[in-house]
Design a protein around this motif. Structure first.
Motif: not given
Length: 115
Positions: A8-12, A56-57, A66-68, A80-89
C-alpha cells in the motif's frame, strides 16, 4: 497512523511521485474480503491519470509485485489496478467526487498519504 502494508505504501508513493492529489489509503480489514487496502488518488486530466497508473505499474514491477488485473486504462477516467491485497483507484477529480469511494466504504479506517 499505524505501520501500513508495504505494498500500500509503495502504491501511494508511486502515485505521489506523479503528483496524484488527495491520496487516501482505506484499511479494508473487517470491511470486505475483496482486499486489504484501497489506495485512492486523483488527477486533473486523463493523461495524468494514465501517467500515475503507469508509474505505479512500473515501480511495483521493479519490486517484484505482479499486477493481477487492470481496468479503465483506455478511457483514463478511473483506472483500477488490482494487486490482490491492495487495489489502487486513480480518478479524474470530477469522477472521484461523483463515485466518492471514501463515503461508499465509510466503515473503513482512512489514512491520508502525505509523504
Amino acid at each position: 497512523m499505524t505501520q501500513l502494508n508495504q505494498l500500500a505504501d509503495l502504491i501511494a508513493a508511486a502515485a505521489s511521485a506523479k503528483k496524484a492529489q488527495d491520496i487516501v489509503i482505506l484499511d479494508m480489514d473487517g470491511v470486505t474480503l475483496i482486499t486489504d487496502y484501497f489506495i485512492i488518488g486523483s488527477a486533473n486530466s486523463t493523461t495524468q491519470v494514465k501517467a500515475i497508473a503507469d508509474n505505479i505499474e512500473e515501480k511495483l514491477a521493479e519490486q517484484g509485485f505482479k499486477l493481477l488485473h487492470k481496468e479503465g486504462y483506455r478511457e483514463g477516467r478511473w483506472i483500477l489496478l488490482d494487486y490482490g491485497s491492495c487495489i489502487a483507484h486513480i480518478f479524474v477529480e470530477e469522477d472521484r467526487r461523483f463515485y466518492h469511494l471514501e463515503r461508499l466504504w465509510g466503515d473503513a479506517k482512512s489514512y491520508t498519504y502525505d509523504k
